[in-house]
Design a protein around this motif. Structure first.
Motif, PDB file in Angstrom:
ATOM      1  N   HIS A 114       0.844  -1.196   0.000  1.00  0.00           N
ATOM      2  CA  HIS A 114       0.000   0.000   0.000  1.00  0.00           C
ATOM      3  C   HIS A 114       0.880   1.247   0.000  1.00  0.00           C
ATOM      4  CE1 HIS A 114      -3.639   2.298   0.434  1.00  0.00           C
ATOM      5  NE2 HIS A 114      -3.141   2.934   1.480  1.00  0.00           N
ATOM      6  N   TYR A 115       0.598   2.145  -0.937  1.00  0.00           N
ATOM      7  CA  TYR A 115       1.379   3.370  -1.129  1.00  0.00           C
ATOM      8  C   TYR A 115       0.627   4.536  -0.502  1.00  0.00           C
ATOM      9  CZ  TYR A 115       4.710   6.255  -3.887  1.00  0.00           C
ATOM     10  OH  TYR A 115       5.715   7.108  -4.307  1.00  0.00           O
ATOM     11  N   VAL A 116       1.211   5.187   0.432  1.00  0.00           N
ATOM     12  CA  VAL A 116       0.726   6.296   1.271  1.00  0.00           C
ATOM     13  C   VAL A 116       0.216   5.726   2.600  1.00  0.00           C
ATOM     14  CG1 VAL A 116      -0.739   8.320   1.565  1.00  0.00           C
ATOM     15  CG2 VAL A 116       0.068   7.705  -0.734  1.00  0.00           C
ATOM     16  N   ALA A 117       1.005   5.926   3.622  1.00  0.00           N
ATOM     17  CA  ALA A 117       0.643   5.427   4.952  1.00  0.00           C
ATOM     18  C   ALA A 117      -0.523   6.222   5.519  1.00  0.00           C
ATOM     19  CB  ALA A 117       1.853   5.542   5.888  1.00  0.00           C
ATOM     20  N   PRO A 118      -1.443   5.581   6.216  1.00  0.00           N
ATOM     21  CA  PRO A 118      -2.515   6.321   6.886  1.00  0.00           C
ATOM     22  C   PRO A 118      -1.936   7.183   8.007  1.00  0.00           C
ATOM     23  CG  PRO A 118      -2.491   4.046   7.624  1.00  0.00           C
ATOM     24  CD  PRO A 118      -1.495   4.131   6.510  1.00  0.00           C
ATOM     25  N   THR A 119      -2.614   8.248   8.319  1.00  0.00           N
ATOM     26  CA  THR A 119      -2.109   9.207   9.312  1.00  0.00           C
ATOM     27  C   THR A 119      -2.372   8.723  10.738  1.00  0.00           C
ATOM     28  OG1 THR A 119      -4.171  10.436   9.093  1.00  0.00           O
ATOM     29  CG2 THR A 119      -2.298  11.194   7.775  1.00  0.00           C
ATOM     30  N   VAL A 120      -1.880   7.532  11.058  1.00  0.00           N
ATOM     31  CA  VAL A 120      -2.106   6.986  12.396  1.00  0.00           C
ATOM     32  C   VAL A 120      -1.360   7.773  13.464  1.00  0.00           C
ATOM     33  CG1 VAL A 120      -2.567   4.677  11.507  1.00  0.00           C
ATOM     34  CG2 VAL A 120      -0.228   5.305  12.127  1.00  0.00           C
ATOM     35  N   TRP A 121      -0.351   8.536  13.058  1.00  0.00           N
ATOM     36  CA  TRP A 121       0.387   9.377  13.995  1.00  0.00           C
ATOM     37  C   TRP A 121      -0.448  10.573  14.454  1.00  0.00           C
ATOM     38  CZ3 TRP A 121       0.403  13.894  11.312  1.00  0.00           C
ATOM     39  CH2 TRP A 121       0.366  13.801   9.916  1.00  0.00           C
ATOM     40  N   ALA A 122      -1.523  10.857  13.718  1.00  0.00           N
ATOM     41  CA  ALA A 122      -2.376  11.998  14.060  1.00  0.00           C
ATOM     42  C   ALA A 122      -3.686  11.573  14.710  1.00  0.00           C
ATOM     43  CB  ALA A 122      -2.674  12.825  12.803  1.00  0.00           C
ATOM     44  N   TRP A 123      -4.273  10.493  14.214  1.00  0.00           N
ATOM     45  CA  TRP A 123      -5.550  10.040  14.780  1.00  0.00           C
ATOM     46  C   TRP A 123      -5.824   8.613  14.344  1.00  0.00           C
ATOM     47  CZ3 TRP A 123     -10.681  10.224  12.135  1.00  0.00           C
ATOM     48  CH2 TRP A 123     -10.555  10.326  10.748  1.00  0.00           C
ATOM     49  N   ARG A 124      -6.688   7.937  15.084  1.00  0.00           N
ATOM     50  CA  ARG A 124      -7.090   6.541  14.858  1.00  0.00           C
ATOM     51  C   ARG A 124      -5.889   5.612  14.644  1.00  0.00           C
ATOM     52  NH1 ARG A 124     -10.984   6.339  10.014  1.00  0.00           N
ATOM     53  NH2 ARG A 124     -10.876   4.113  10.499  1.00  0.00           N
ATOM     54  N   PRO A 125      -5.047   5.465  15.651  1.00  0.00           N
ATOM     55  CA  PRO A 125      -3.865   4.608  15.505  1.00  0.00           C
ATOM     56  C   PRO A 125      -4.187   3.149  15.246  1.00  0.00           C
ATOM     57  CG  PRO A 125      -4.214   5.234  17.802  1.00  0.00           C
ATOM     58  CD  PRO A 125      -5.144   6.072  16.989  1.00  0.00           C
ATOM     59  N   GLY A 126      -5.386   2.706  15.615  1.00  0.00           N
ATOM     60  CA  GLY A 126      -5.755   1.311  15.420  1.00  0.00           C
ATOM     61  C   GLY A 126      -5.821   0.890  13.963  1.00  0.00           C
ATOM     62  N   ARG A 127      -5.831   1.855  13.047  1.00  0.00           N
ATOM     63  CA  ARG A 127      -5.887   1.515  11.622  1.00  0.00           C
ATOM     64  C   ARG A 127      -4.663   0.714  11.190  1.00  0.00           C
ATOM     65  NH1 ARG A 127      -6.552   7.202   8.922  1.00  0.00           N
ATOM     66  NH2 ARG A 127      -5.468   7.823  10.842  1.00  0.00           N
ATOM     67  N   ALA A 128      -3.516   0.972  11.802  1.00  0.00           N
ATOM     68  CA  ALA A 128      -2.293   0.262  11.408  1.00  0.00           C
ATOM     69  C   ALA A 128      -2.413  -1.232  11.711  1.00  0.00           C
ATOM     70  CB  ALA A 128      -1.088   0.859  12.128  1.00  0.00           C
ATOM     71  N   GLU A 129      -2.916  -1.572  12.888  1.00  0.00           N
ATOM     72  CA  GLU A 129      -3.064  -2.976  13.257  1.00  0.00           C
ATOM     73  C   GLU A 129      -4.054  -3.690  12.330  1.00  0.00           C
ATOM     74  OE1 GLU A 129      -2.914  -0.490  15.391  1.00  0.00           O
ATOM     75  OE2 GLU A 129      -1.064  -1.027  16.458  1.00  0.00           O
ATOM     76  N   LYS A 130      -5.123  -3.004  11.954  1.00  0.00           N
ATOM     77  CA  LYS A 130      -6.095  -3.607  11.047  1.00  0.00           C
ATOM     78  C   LYS A 130      -5.476  -3.851   9.672  1.00  0.00           C
ATOM     79  CE  LYS A 130     -10.174  -1.617  13.325  1.00  0.00           C
ATOM     80  NZ  LYS A 130     -11.313  -0.670  13.206  1.00  0.00           N
TER      81      LYS A 130
END
Length: 386
Positions: A114-130
């Protein structure tokens, strides 16, 4: 080598095109299937359907189009599983692309990038684990993002931000822009109220009051607004009664030989910018244009997002440079008086932002390999190690 690649919006199309060019340079025998726009088509992709169908993947638009979009997700995932490519590369547009990747991973062992990491550093960190359940590798645009992805169990490569590969106007082009629009040597304010109708509607009246205050203090001030294509009409209606008639740049103006170059020249010619929050802060930094950032939203969004945000600044130049050099006025702080005072201060001491802007550009990859080539190398290395 066979690659299935998909993008769902113009910014992703540009990323995809650069990545495809990088892969072709490194692997001349590579072939592509997938979904993309005109930039990816120029690199040899025959899109399975019009990428514009995916432009409705926002919260407000998704419900009436849900069935059609769900069908496209299923159709695309099935095509990937049938093709069994060496890698599936999904680019941004998480509502579409991550759902495709999830289905692909459930039915195959195709490597998913996946190209472009989600902004888990700003909000909703749980997206990375999913994501880690079905994404093998992430290509990040910002240098501080890999640790967040790696902590969730994914490989993550910082490949540079596309802004560093974009051309920047020269000083001569900036002077020519001033001459074309009879701006002379007057202090020049660039106003960027956003690219969405809702942003212009909400920020426009505030920016109008800021300009009125500035003109009272600096009557010689001139204003330029590079309007985004979707909001040209809204911007023109907004400025009808401004105290100083601004120059509105229309990217669809057929009388301008190169509207993109005209916008770049405006960025370089400006002494200061007042801009909505977003990646535009990086474009301004690339042009060495000092700025003030402002943004607002409705009351409900303020309350919800205010409780979820994990950072004390939303300006990317501040985040990448690890400074707070760029003043920002967000939510309840988005008020004309303080914003106008900040613009005046930046006009008087623009050098305060110079080091932060230069450091941000350096950290984003300016002067190094093109992000598309770096992304291609990361993809190939991931495949070989896998």
């Amino acid at each position: 080598m066979r690659v299935f690649i998909l993008a769902g919006e113009p910014s992703g199309d540009k990323l995809g095109g650069a990545l495809m060019a990088g892969l072709k340079a490194l692997k001349p025998d590579v072939t592509f299937e997938g979904i993309g726009g005109p930039v990816m088509a120029d690199e040899g992709l025959e899109s399975r359907f019009d990428m514009a169908e995916l432009s409705v993947m926002g919260l407000a638009e998704i419900l009436p189009k849900y069935r059609a979009l769900k069908a496209r997700i299923n159709q695309t995932a099935a095509a990937v599983v049938e093709m069994q490519p060496d890698v599936l590369i999904t680019i941004d547009s998480p509502d579409f692309s991550l759902r495709v990747a999830r289905q692909v991973k459930a039915k195959s062992d195709v490597r998913c990038v996946h190209y472009v990491a989600p902004t888990v550093w700003a909000w909703r960190p749980g997206r990375a684990e999913k994501m880690a359940r079905f994404i093998d590798q992430v290509l990040a645009l910002l240098p501080f993002e890999p640790p967040y992805m790696e902590a969730a169990g994914m490989r993550c490569d910082f490949v540079g931000h596309p802004v560093v590969a974009e051309p920047v106007a020269t000083q001569a082009e900036a002077l020519a822009f001033r001459a074309r629009h009879s701006l002379g040597e007057a202090p020049l304010l660039l106003v960027l109220p956003g690219s969405r109708q809702s942003e212009v509607a909400r920020l426009g009246p505030v920016f109008q009051q800021v300009v009125a205050r500035l003109v009272r203090e600096k009557p010689e001030l001139r204003v330029v607004i590079p309007a985004a294509a979707p909001v040209v009409g809204a911007v023109r209606r907004l400025v009808q009664n401004w105290s100083v008639p601004p120059v509105v740049l229309n990217p669809l103006d057929s009388d301008v030989a190169d509207p993109v170059a005209e916008k770049r020249a405006a960025f370089r010619a400006a002494d200061v910018a007042l801009a909505a929050s977003g990646t535009v802060s990086l474009e301004l930094a690339a042009s060495e244009t000092p700025m003030v950032i402002a943004y607002d939203m409705n009351w409900v969004s303020r309350q919800v997002i205010g409780r979820m945000v994990k950072v004390d600044t939303v300006t990317l130049v501040n985040l990448v440079s690890e400074t707070r050099a760029i003043p920002e006025y967000i939510g309840a702080n988005c008020r004309p008086g303080p914003i106008a005072q900040a613009v005046v201060k930046v006009l008087e001491t623009p050098e305060v932002q110079e080091a932060a802007m230069a450091l941000a550009m350096q950290r984003l990859g300016q002067g190094g390999e093109a992000p598309g080539l770096r992304a291609a190398k990361a993809v190939l290395d991931g495949i070989s190690r896998n």
